[in-house]
Write a protein that holds these residues in place. Structure first.
Motif, PDB file in Angstrom:
ATOM      1  N   ALA A  93      17.353  21.384  79.976  1.00 14.43           N
ATOM      2  CA  ALA A  93      17.985  20.269  80.700  1.00 14.43           C
ATOM      3  C   ALA A  93      17.166  19.190  81.058  1.00 14.43           C
ATOM      4  O   ALA A  93      15.841  19.435  81.152  1.00 14.43           O
ATOM      5  CB  ALA A  93      18.627  20.838  82.017  1.00 14.43           C
ATOM      6  N   LEU A  94      17.675  18.014  80.660  1.00  8.54           N
ATOM      7  CA  LEU A  94      16.782  16.630  81.118  1.00  8.54           C
ATOM      8  C   LEU A  94      17.481  16.044  82.666  1.00  8.54           C
ATOM      9  O   LEU A  94      18.761  16.296  82.637  1.00  8.54           O
ATOM     10  CB  LEU A  94      17.028  15.638  80.206  1.00  8.54           C
ATOM     11  CG  LEU A  94      16.650  14.183  80.747  1.00  8.54           C
ATOM     12  CD1 LEU A  94      15.045  14.058  81.081  1.00  8.54           C
ATOM     13  CD2 LEU A  94      17.204  13.180  79.839  1.00  8.54           C
ATOM     14  N   ILE A  95      16.937  16.158  83.528  1.00 12.25           N
ATOM     15  CA  ILE A  95      17.436  15.640  84.754  1.00 12.25           C
ATOM     16  C   ILE A  95      16.709  14.504  85.313  1.00 12.25           C
ATOM     17  O   ILE A  95      15.658  14.323  85.272  1.00 12.25           O
ATOM     18  CB  ILE A  95      17.230  16.630  85.767  1.00 12.25           C
ATOM     19  CG1 ILE A  95      18.228  16.156  87.327  1.00 12.25           C
ATOM     20  CG2 ILE A  95      16.222  17.411  86.340  1.00 12.25           C
ATOM     21  CD1 ILE A  95      18.306  17.391  88.378  1.00 12.25           C
ATOM     22  N   MET A  96      17.258  13.357  85.413  1.00  9.14           N
ATOM     23  CA  MET A  96      16.781  12.220  86.141  1.00  9.14           C
ATOM     24  C   MET A  96      17.571  11.187  87.030  1.00  9.14           C
ATOM     25  O   MET A  96      18.845  11.522  86.962  1.00  9.14           O
ATOM     26  CB  MET A  96      16.074  11.368  84.980  1.00  9.14           C
ATOM     27  CG  MET A  96      17.104  10.817  84.290  1.00  9.14           C
ATOM     28  SD  MET A  96      16.304   9.977  82.847  1.00  9.14           S
ATOM     29  CE  MET A  96      17.558   9.239  81.804  1.00  9.14           C
ATOM     30  N   GLU A  97      16.943  10.541  87.950  1.00  8.74           N
ATOM     31  CA  GLU A  97      17.734   9.656  88.327  1.00  8.74           C
ATOM     32  C   GLU A  97      17.847   8.247  87.893  1.00  8.74           C
ATOM     33  O   GLU A  97      16.584   7.707  87.393  1.00  8.74           O
ATOM     34  CB  GLU A  97      16.990   9.218  89.966  1.00  8.74           C
ATOM     35  CG  GLU A  97      16.786  10.522  90.721  1.00  8.74           C
ATOM     36  CD  GLU A  97      15.465  10.206  91.688  1.00  8.74           C
ATOM     37  OE1 GLU A  97      14.371  10.667  91.162  1.00  8.74           O
ATOM     38  OE2 GLU A  97      15.451   9.781  92.922  1.00  8.74           O
ATOM     39  N   PRO A  98      18.917   7.839  87.349  1.00 13.94           N
ATOM     40  CA  PRO A  98      18.902   6.760  86.502  1.00 13.94           C
ATOM     41  C   PRO A  98      18.488   5.392  87.285  1.00 13.94           C
ATOM     42  O   PRO A  98      19.012   5.194  88.331  1.00 13.94           O
ATOM     43  CB  PRO A  98      20.285   6.482  85.974  1.00 13.94           C
ATOM     44  CG  PRO A  98      21.199   7.238  87.124  1.00 13.94           C
ATOM     45  CD  PRO A  98      20.314   8.353  87.473  1.00 13.94           C
ATOM     46  N   VAL A  99      17.616   4.637  86.598  1.00 14.41           N
ATOM     47  CA  VAL A  99      17.266   3.414  87.138  1.00 14.41           C
ATOM     48  C   VAL A  99      16.269   3.348  88.245  1.00 14.41           C
ATOM     49  O   VAL A  99      15.101   2.917  88.110  1.00 14.41           O
ATOM     50  CB  VAL A  99      18.397   2.387  87.243  1.00 14.41           C
ATOM     51  CG1 VAL A  99      17.838   0.772  87.649  1.00 14.41           C
ATOM     52  CG2 VAL A  99      19.367   2.076  86.111  1.00 14.41           C
ATOM     53  N   ILE A 100      16.583   3.695  89.417  1.00 13.99           N
ATOM     54  CA  ILE A 100      15.685   3.787  90.635  1.00 13.99           C
ATOM     55  C   ILE A 100      15.397   5.185  91.144  1.00 13.99           C
ATOM     56  O   ILE A 100      16.338   6.158  91.413  1.00 13.99           O
ATOM     57  CB  ILE A 100      16.648   2.928  91.833  1.00 13.99           C
ATOM     58  CG1 ILE A 100      16.522   1.425  91.341  1.00 13.99           C
ATOM     59  CG2 ILE A 100      15.743   3.197  92.875  1.00 13.99           C
ATOM     60  CD1 ILE A 100      15.469   0.595  91.780  1.00 13.99           C
ATOM     61  N   GLN A 101      14.169   5.422  91.109  1.00 12.30           N
ATOM     62  CA  GLN A 101      13.654   6.614  92.010  1.00 12.30           C
ATOM     63  C   GLN A 101      13.688   6.161  93.432  1.00 12.30           C
ATOM     64  O   GLN A 101      12.808   5.527  94.045  1.00 12.30           O
ATOM     65  CB  GLN A 101      12.372   7.103  91.490  1.00 12.30           C
ATOM     66  CG  GLN A 101      12.528   7.685  89.981  1.00 12.30           C
ATOM     67  CD  GLN A 101      11.248   8.364  89.546  1.00 12.30           C
ATOM     68  OE1 GLN A 101      10.182   7.639  89.809  1.00 12.30           O
ATOM     69  NE2 GLN A 101      11.341   9.179  88.833  1.00 12.30           N
TER      70      GLN A 101
END
Lengths: 857, 857
Positions: A622-630
């Motif tokens: 899986a790819l997991i990330m907060e889009p745009v702002i961390q």
């Protein structure tokens, strides 16, 4: 505005001979404030003496008699005292004047009761419509319905000598705004062209409360008392049309409810009580007139005897009655009422004082080193009204202060005062209609409406299913389970396990994630994030970090320029990109960058990192990330191009993509989702925080049809066996449905741009740039409801554990701005409906204090 | 009760000459039902035709005129129709009779309007107090205030011929209960000794709705219509004293609010509207009389134009006016009102019908294999009132059915209908006053009150700190972090890490736990539980099971006997204990068992298991268990002696002890905590579910002072860095504080035993024993609010994935009992305040269906 000539004339007044009448008039039209001044938070509300709002469930139930009775009971004693009677809004003036009534009755009662101490009574009418002025001064040149409110400033005074000739007790009666027509204030104001904005009414009340009792002898306790009498019923419109119960809400003064003792009066009294409670008021006593129907019995039973119901003797119907005997007969009731009011006040003050100590004794605050928090550091929050806290301050001479909730209470808050009131009604409704209902295999309106709104809104174009849970962290754990299952499906590995649920864990499933990421505090969510202060052994002994964590390139504003910062791994080979800048924030998000060389460099960097990842460590599932702002990672703007490339690489490898929009969702960054800013969609996305408008916890994991289908089968054991008791609880879904609609409706959110897809700029661009070039500032981000800056700091002053920003934020508290730092990163956060004016003022305050701060460092 | 002789007499009636008056009277006193009958849930409420409640914000605002106008608009047409007008409660009878008014006005209007179709109008007064009967029949022998309500059964009828002589349209007017005094019903009932219980009023309304329209032509849609007119204002007490808005709540009929067009009327109308919303009513339209004040403008603005505000022409004050012209003038308004009512009704029906399909399309239900749920399996829950769902059933001819929420909506529910209403007001208040407030370093009343109540209640004697989170699972994750830190402290290992937060994880920390345990669905909580259906690779690829899991001995009721069942590992060496039984449940919990040989055997078993645990696997850093009952594991009662011994062994080894009371807390098992039943306390305990009364998610982890102190230091990094955005949210804490107090207060919870420490037995002991010896039943547990049984089952019929119980539970749905199974374990769960009568009836229904079930298997 025209200036009118003053004309002297004498107001006819009641039958009290000792009155000395003074008339001062200055006919300037009263300035109606601009909308900007609404933004100005209210100042201090003193709690040094009891101040009550007098409400009534209908007109003509005797509010003014009750005010007068309270005044008499409190004031007419041996001790020197002061009583302040405020009537902010008076219609039917001058023939009706409640402040004159209180003034004259008290004067008469003072004379009748042969007091030890003298009483000095004054009645002052401040502002009036032109018609009311003309009627009050019939000989004057003034008449007609001219626009505005005018200084009538009529004053009368009366001194009733006591047995001893010491300093007198004082009765101060004030009418603030008066209109001539005996109708609801909003109608009178309209008909007489004399509208007054809410902020003017509130400001005037506040000034009276602050200054009216500001004399030497106020230091002694319990020698002053104030009532503010409302007009008509509790939800009668004020002069601007705002319901009075909403108009006065920012003060949240304790309430006395004058109920209805007549037939049908139980109902009206209970409903009025409930309307007050819905707006967060505390009702200290209910008073009714005796009509022989013993309404106090069912009222007392409804109130479970927790609020006293006092019964006044029947009021003489004869208009010529001077009521002196009635006041005598009612004296014991009023004495008891005043006793209740005094004791409720002192109990409130006592509780407010003891709360900090109790808090440090019994709470275990999250993310808080208790050793670093003393009693004095504790903020007592008495209430919230829209974006503002009402904060109690002991050190500041017992006042209630307004503070803007600049961290949006951990990034959850959206409501303005109007939405808050509507949510209050909706939360009551949802509890009354549903309470909580079991979710699986069931359907009820709020859950369905909420799911539909989510799929048509933040999930539009890609999501087909809504999986509810309680918070961002649980939504992430669910998302990971979904993604891994989908991965096993797509990679033909599902059959290995489908008939053997307890099979060996022969595949290690890992995530691809970014350093600086943060996805929540439960173990599963933590395992998907890179090592950080939160993940150390002392914090979570079970954390191992199940992922390949890439350092992302970031973008930030500094010295008036948007800069790109490449991570170390990328820098060495790409010196050419080390100094990339952007002309505007829009350019950063421009999808034409997909064709740039940088896109290729990102792509090969990612491919390289993936290729290098040893198979022995596991498969990237899986790819997991907060889009745009961390966000929790320090408010870093990750280069959107990098995230877009990452999504595209993963999609090409059939690695499911999770967007963690718990922070970014619902207009936080200026669009309903951050994926709109990125111009790409995930397979799975998590939402929480602002979703309910910031009222109750609720989270959702949205997924595509094909993710859902990887759980469909014939056995329950293939289903997603994850759930929380309050899944899709009715209150949360009701609040979410309401807030989602509210924020995207131009009728209710005036910050929406014309096409309704984004918010207008809330943070003044010029000022943002100015701050970005301040020497104390390392970098700035301003997007949507977020403004953040990183202070220049080194060593232990930098990072999460830093207390470097403490003094800056302390100063801002003095300015009425409540902020909390992320180490040396400080930020301001508004709601999606907060006016740009308010944001501008916040930013100005921050800028000023920053200057001061940098001089001291 | 005395029997009165009937006397014939003619009631004077209005000035309509065509009336045919029939009088039938049977003077039996009306039986007031016993409290047991309150337990009987309401039957079906038909939705085949529109039925509305007519409410008013005050008396004398023209409710009856509105009813009559609606009736005229609907009924007087070419089509054959039927209109039902119900007046459940009438005071001032016989001089006031709203049903007679509607009857006579409609008769007159029918004649005046020269209709195509004939109209047959009837007015029927069913029951009356003795004084009302005496006044209605002045020549009768009857008089005085005799106890009870009597069959007046007065009937009048009138046929107005139309142009064509086909089948007539029908107007059916019914007054159900009448009193003579023109005061509030509760007063009239008291003064005239004619009280009527709420269940009688509801039952009568329901019978009228069910039978009143049960004729051939009702099959055609939209040819019938019903209004139920309330008495006085919306919160005026009914005959029992219950406020009418509460009294009629179980039906939750849609509402028409007759508001107030007078001065002050905006306020009363808004407040009444809010009181209705607070009880979960939907208001479809507001109607006011024109008084020239354009109250409809602010009302429309308050309602955001989402509810129409209709304005009736001014009503003639002249009492001799027959109102015919007024009705003509108001005709267009009533036509528009009826149109609104008809369309709101059909929209509601349409939505109820489409909800199951939409639900299976957009929801992703937790713990649900969607392949096994078809549209027909979906339950549409229209609302909840106390312990009962109101369920919409298409297949059953469009009815709303009451179903007891027998699984307490995943074990969360506590409120009865009264607490639900109070919680609705409190949720509104908490939203209006606080919304949500950031928690760390702050204090606000609900959080403080809740923490204080927790520490004085469930944490009494051991806990000193409250750590809030969102659900049981997060509370467990927090508890584990606390326990491990404490363990490291106590075992001198903290200094290894304190200055190096990212140190190697050189200690593997493990839990000691029981097989069959369940602690939540997030990874951390799962890691602390033994492998199960929930933990397989397909469900949670990251699960490893970080613990030593012991199989515990269990106790259960079977064949009238409480039996002990030892796990395999213990059995072999202890054959002597294989057949231990107990004479009663109390004996199971008796602490004198601590002195038994069994205690020693337990103790050495545990010591042996601990000693055998290989150090390479890790150190046991915490004991975690559900005290007394393992719920999700299948409602197993673990031998309390075993758990007590386990606690004592761990304490001796300085292993911190966690009790997972998420299920067992707050009276679930008959005492406020299960630790009271165990007679020992933990170091850390988790609560959730029932804590808020079952309204919103909230959880807490309580801890001792010394656990807390292991996080105190000089660095923030030593603090417990775990938190959720809505930590200690105001709504949750408000609900919890209210519910905690409600359940333990004998004033509000009549189930408390005299000493207030435990609930009386809710499940009839005899019946429980009887069920335990039923051949279809393997074992039974009955404790506090829980009754559970395991069905005899083998192979795939046993275990979590089993659908064996499906047919049994389907039958119980027909009986109005909503249950969900845990595989082949079925259970009933009440609230802490549910009356034993209701529980008894539930158990009887279960018993009967069990018999049927076992015959078919």
């Amino acid at each position: 505005m025209m200036l009118l000539l003053p004309t002297l004339s004498s107001l006819s007044h009641h039958h009290h001979r000792r009155h000395v009448i003074l008339l001062r008039r200055l006919f300037k039209p009263f300035s109606t404030t601009s909308s900007a001044s609404i933004a100005e938070p209210l100042g201090n509300l003193p709690l040094t003496y009891p101040t009550y709002l007098i409400w009534s469930s209908n007109t003509s139930l005797g509010k003014t008699l009750v005010s007068a009775g309270i005044a008499a009971s409190f004031l007419l004693s041996r001790q020197r005292k002061r009583f302040l009677y405020l009537k902010p809004v008076q219609t039917g003036f001058p023939s009706d004047s409640d402040s004159r009534f209180v003034f004259s009755k008290l004067s008469a009662l003072s004379a009748r009761r042969k007091l030890f101490r003298s009483v000095l009574a004054t009645d002052h009418v401040l502002k009036a419509s032109s018609s009311a002025v003309a009627a009050a001064l019939p000989g004057g040149v003034y008449g007609g319905n001219r626009f505005g409110m005018f200084d009538l400033d009529s004053h009368r005074e009366c001194r009733i000598p006591g047995e001893e000739d010491g300093e007198p007790s004082e009765l101060i009666c004030r009418t603030m705004f008066a209109w001539r027509d005996a109708v609801s204030p909003h109608l009178a104001a309209e008909r007489e062209n004399g509208t007054v904005e809410d902020s003017n009414v509130l400001g005037m009340v506040q000034r009276c409360l602050e200054s009216g009792l500001n004399c030497g002898f106020d230091e002694e306790k319990m020698n002053a008392f104030c009532v503010v009498e409302t007009a008509g019923g509790i939800a009668s419109p004020g002069p601007s049309g705002t319901l009075q119960c909403d108009l006065y809400r920012p003060f949240r003064l304790p309430a006395i409810l004058v109920g209805d003792g007549r037939l049908g009066g139980i109902s009206g009294t209970i409903s009025a009580y409930e309307s007050l409670k819905l707006r967060g008021y505390d009702v200290v006593a209910v008073v009714i007139e005796d009509h022989g129907l013993v309404n106090e019995v069912p009222l007392g039973s409804y109130l479970r005897q927790s609020v006293p119901v006092l019964v006044l003797p029947s009021i003489p119907k004869d208009l010529s009655d001077d009521l002196m005997e009635w006041f005598d007969a009612a004296r014991a009731v009023f004495d008891s009422l005043v006793k209740t009011m005094l004791s409720a006040h002192s109990e409130r003050i006592k509780r407010l004082h003891e709360m900090p100590k109790k808090a440090v004794d019994v709470f275990w605050w999250p993310f808080t080193q208790h050793n670093l928090v003393s009693e004095e550091d504790v903020t007592v929050i008495d209430s919230r009204c829209g974006e503002n806290f009402a904060v109690f301050k002991v050190q500041n001479n017992n006042v209630i202060n307004q503070e803007f909730d600049g961290c949006a209470s951990w990034w959850t808050q959206g409501p303005d005062a109007t939405l808050q009131t509507e949510l209050a009604r909706d939360m009551g409704y949802a509890t009354g209609r549903y309470g909580h209902l079991m979710f699986p295999e069931n359907v009820y309106e709020p859950a369905l409406e909420c799911a539909e709104l989510l799929l048509e809104g933040v999930g539009k174009g890609w999501a087909s299913r809504a999986y509810f849970s309680d918070n961002g962290s649980t939504a992430i754990e669910i998302a990971l389970k979904m993604a891994f299952r989908k991965f096993l499906c797509d990679h033909g590995r599902l059959s290995d396990f489908v008939n053997d649920n307890s099979a060996e864990r022969c595949i290690q499933l890992m995530v691809l994630a970014l350093t600086g990421s943060y996805h929540g505090d439960t173990l599963g969510a933590m395992e998907a994030q890179a090592p950080s202060s939160y993940t150390g052994f002392l914090q979570q002994p079970w954390y191992t970090g199940r992922g390949l964590f890439l350092s992302p390139p970031t973008v930030f504003l500094s010295n008036n320029t948007w800069n790109l910062s490449l991570p170390e791994g990328m820098q060495s080979n790409n010196l050419i990109f080390a100094n990339i800048t952007f002309s505007s924030r829009n350019e950063v998000f421009d999808t034409s960058r997909d064709e740039s060389n940088l896109a290729e460099i990102y792509s090969s960097f990612i491919a390289h990192e993936l290729a290098q990842y040893p198979e022995t460590k596991g498969s990237i599932g899986a790819l997991i990330m907060e889009p745009v702002i961390q966000a929790a990672g320090g408010m870093h703007l990750v280069d959107p191009l990098f995230q877009r490339v990452l999504v595209s690489v993963c999609r090409s490898k059939s690695i499911p993509i999770i967007f963690d929009e718990v922070f970014t969702g619902f207009w936080r960054l200026g669009t309903e989702t951050a994926s709109e800013l990125l111009s790409c969609v995930p397979d799975i996305a998590c939402f929480g925080k602002l979703m309910t408008g910031g009222i109750v916890p609720l989270a959702v994991t949205l997924a595509t049809k094909s993710v859902f289908e990887s759980f469909v089968g014939n056995s329950k054991l293939k289903a997603l066996l994850h759930g929380h008791s309050y899944s899709a609880h009715a209150l949360g879904c009701t609040a979410a449905a309401k807030s989602i609609k509210w924020f995207k409706d131009p009728q209710t959110n005036s910050n929406l741009n014309s096409e309704g897809r984004s918010l207008k700029e809330l943070w003044d661009e010029e000022l943002v740039y100015q701050i970005s070039s301040h020497p104390a500032v390392q970098r700035v981000i301003a997007m949507g409801t977020l403004f953040s800056l990183e202070l220049q700091a080194e060593g232990s002053n930098a990072g999460y554990a830093s207390v470097y920003a403490k003094s800056l934020l302390k100063k801002l508290r003095e300015d009425g701005v409540y902020m909390r730092p992320l180490g040396n990163v400080v930020y301001l956060m508004s709601g999606p409906c907060t006016s740009p004016d308010i944001c501008h003022q916040l930013l100005l305050k921050l800028y000023r204090r920053l200057d001061e701060f940098s001089k001291n460092h």
